[in-house]
Design a protein around this motif. Structure first.
Motif, PDB file in Angstrom:
ATOM      1  N   GLU A 226       0.574  -4.896  -8.045  1.00  0.00           N
ATOM      2  CA  GLU A 226      -0.048  -5.080  -7.889  1.00  0.00           C
ATOM      3  C   GLU A 226       0.005  -5.303  -5.973  1.00  0.00           C
ATOM      4  OE1 GLU A 226       0.784  -9.050  -9.689  1.00  0.00           O
ATOM      5  OE2 GLU A 226      -1.532  -8.937  -9.785  1.00  0.00           O
ATOM      6  N   LYS A 227       0.955  -5.478  -5.473  1.00  0.00           N
ATOM      7  CA  LYS A 227       1.055  -5.231  -4.572  1.00  0.00           C
ATOM      8  C   LYS A 227       0.275  -3.694  -3.259  1.00  0.00           C
ATOM      9  CE  LYS A 227       5.088  -8.923  -3.536  1.00  0.00           C
ATOM     10  NZ  LYS A 227       5.947  -9.515  -3.194  1.00  0.00           N
TER      11      LYS A 227
ATOM     12  N   SER B 258      -3.004  -4.320  -3.463  1.00  0.00           N
ATOM     13  CA  SER B 258      -4.013  -4.761  -2.810  1.00  0.00           C
ATOM     14  C   SER B 258      -4.171  -4.474  -1.315  1.00  0.00           C
ATOM     15  CB  SER B 258      -3.131  -5.595  -3.029  1.00  0.00           C
ATOM     16  OG  SER B 258      -3.861  -7.106  -1.310  1.00  0.00           O
TER      17      SER B 258
ATOM     18  N   GLU C 230      -4.291  -5.594   0.937  1.00  0.00           N
ATOM     19  CA  GLU C 230      -3.902  -6.141   2.177  1.00  0.00           C
ATOM     20  C   GLU C 230      -2.814  -5.740   2.637  1.00  0.00           C
ATOM     21  OE1 GLU C 230      -5.020  -8.121   4.264  1.00  0.00           O
ATOM     22  OE2 GLU C 230      -6.408  -8.353   2.898  1.00  0.00           O
TER      23      GLU C 230
ATOM     24  N   ARG D 247       0.031   3.879  -3.922  1.00  0.00           N
ATOM     25  CA  ARG D 247      -0.854   3.564  -4.988  1.00  0.00           C
ATOM     26  C   ARG D 247      -0.640   3.888  -6.100  1.00  0.00           C
ATOM     27  NH1 ARG D 247      -6.697   1.765  -2.920  1.00  0.00           N
ATOM     28  NH2 ARG D 247      -6.207   0.020  -1.643  1.00  0.00           N
TER      29      ARG D 247
END
Length: 436
Positions: free
Chosen positions: A72-73, A76, A78, A164
């Motif tokens: 998820e991070k 993201s 961000e 990713r």
């Protein structure tokens, strides 16, 4: 003879050592079956194995949860690398805009120089020429800045994308680990449950209940189907309330080193359930009730895929019963019928009968078996119509337990062990109403 308990142990061994059961080598003929060579696990050992499998599964789930947070991070906007890539892309876009402006300035300067009238002074012409030179220098500097910014943006995008992808791949590994751990946990739990059931239940007894293959050709050609029969005979002096037979096909290539079961497809039908049904993964076919001395036929259809390699095969069969009073039993061993597999086009394959299967003649009608079929009709007299000889793919008929086909001795031994709790499992404590 405590067949029930002995075979429950064999099933547990089959679960805990699947590789030993499924390997097929010529050397197997000179060694004991895997189920005999392995130590018989106790209830305590199976409990420890189940606990260990549960912990491994719990750990895999925890790792998957943590991996999902990392994923998820990484995905993201961000994420640090994503932020850096976004900034680098903006810088590259700004540099591209600056270069466009510089190019336009060059164009304007050149146009101004060309537009000077003949009456322009030398100073005016010199100034216009200098403007063109300065614009070209600025455009060259802007082009270099744009190229460098674009390279930096591309590298930043690649780094973000790689991170990713790596996170996604790592999460995929964790997902597979959970699936594998769950499979091991399920197998361990089932082995323990069966062992506990067999330990606490009554022992089944050997019985004169035979399942014999009839009408199987000595060879099967890839890309064709052949139809034969499985005759189940109650040689006991009592009516058996719920009879189950087993049918299992095991094949290898000509070397005996490669299992080719996936190319073989077995179906069954009976007089009471005439449509063709695929034999289930547990190899069970419900017969229902069978009177003392009666026999019934199950029609079988074996289809070999067109890509099936040449090799050797064996059909293994067995039968068991469970009465309404809880008594049970069956043949302590299985029957075998060997055949060869010929490559597609090497012979005239005969397509198996696609019509209705036929059981025995008048007798007691069986109850519904585990596979959902209604039991066949038994007979104490001459058997009903058989598939014998109706679907020959060439050669004589293979005899039960032996054949002229050149089959490595290992194939029958390993296939018998591979059946584990199937063709040799004449011991299952359950009510007749639950199917057999």
């Amino acid at each position: 003879m405590k067949i029930r308990r002995i075979l429950a142990t064999a099933v547990a061994v089959a679960v805990t050592t699947p590789a030993a059961l499924l390997s097929v080598t010529p050397a197997f003929a000179d060694s004991k079956p895997a189920a005999e060579a392995q130590a018989k696990p106790t209830i305590e050992e199976l409990e420890k194995a189940a606990a260990k499998a549960q912990k491994a599964y719990d750990d895999a789930l925890a790792a998957q949860k943590a991996g999902y947070e990392v994923l998820e991070k990484a995905l993201s906007p961000e994420a640090p690398l994503a932020v850096a890539a976004k900034a680098a892309r903006k810088k590259a876009d700004d540099a591209a805009a600056a270069k466009t402006a510089a190019d336009e300035a060059v164009t304007d300067a050149k146009a101004a120089l060309a537009a000077l009238p003949d009456t322009a002074t030398d100073a005016e012409r010199t100034e216009a020429e200098k403007a063109v030179t300065d614009a070209e220098t600025a455009a060259a500097t802007a082009a270099t800045a744009q190229a460098e910014a674009e390279t930096a943006a591309t590298e930043a995008d690649t780094a973000s994308d790689d991170a990713r992808v790596a996170a996604a791949r790592a999460y995929g590994v964790l997902q597979k680990a959970v699936a594998d751990a769950l499979a091991v946990k399920t197998a361990a739990d089932e082995a323990l449950a069966k062992a506990r059931e067999e330990e606490g239940g009554p022992d089944c007894v050997p019985a004169n209940l035979r399942a014999t293959v009839t009408g199987l050709p000595s060879s099967v050609v890839a890309g064709t189907s052949t139809t034969f029969s499985l005759r189940v005979k109650n040689g006991t002096a009592q009516t058996l309330d719920a009879v189950t037979t087993y049918a299992y096909v095991h094949t290898t290539d000509t070397t005996g080193l490669k299992t080719t079961d996936g190319y073989m497809h077995l179906q069954w039908s009976t007089a009471a359930s005439p449509k063709w049904h695929a034999v289930a993964k547990d190899h069970r076919i419900g017969i229902g009730a069978l009177k003392a001395g009666a026999q019934t036929d199950v029609k079988l259809r074996l289809t070999a895929d067109a890509k099936a390699p040449a090799g050797n095969g064996v059909v293994l069969t067995s039968a068991e019963y469970v009465n309404e009073d809880g008594s049970c039993g069956g043949a302590p061993g299985g029957e075998t019928a060997a055949f060869t597999v010929k490559a597609a086009g090497s012979g005239t394959g005969t397509t198996g009968d696609t019509g209705t299967g036929t059981g025995g003649t008048t007798g007691s009608t069986g109850s519904t078996g585990d596979t959902g079929s209604t039991g066949s009709t038994g007979s104490t007299g001459t058997s009903g119509t058989q598939a014998q000889g109706s679907a020959s793919t060439g050669g004589g008929l293979a005899s039960t337990g032996s054949s002229d086909a050149t089959v490595p001795l290992g194939i029958a031994g390993v296939a018998a062990v591979a059946l584990g709790g199937a063709a040799v499992l004449v011991v299952r404590r359950r009510k007749a109403g639950a199917g057999a």
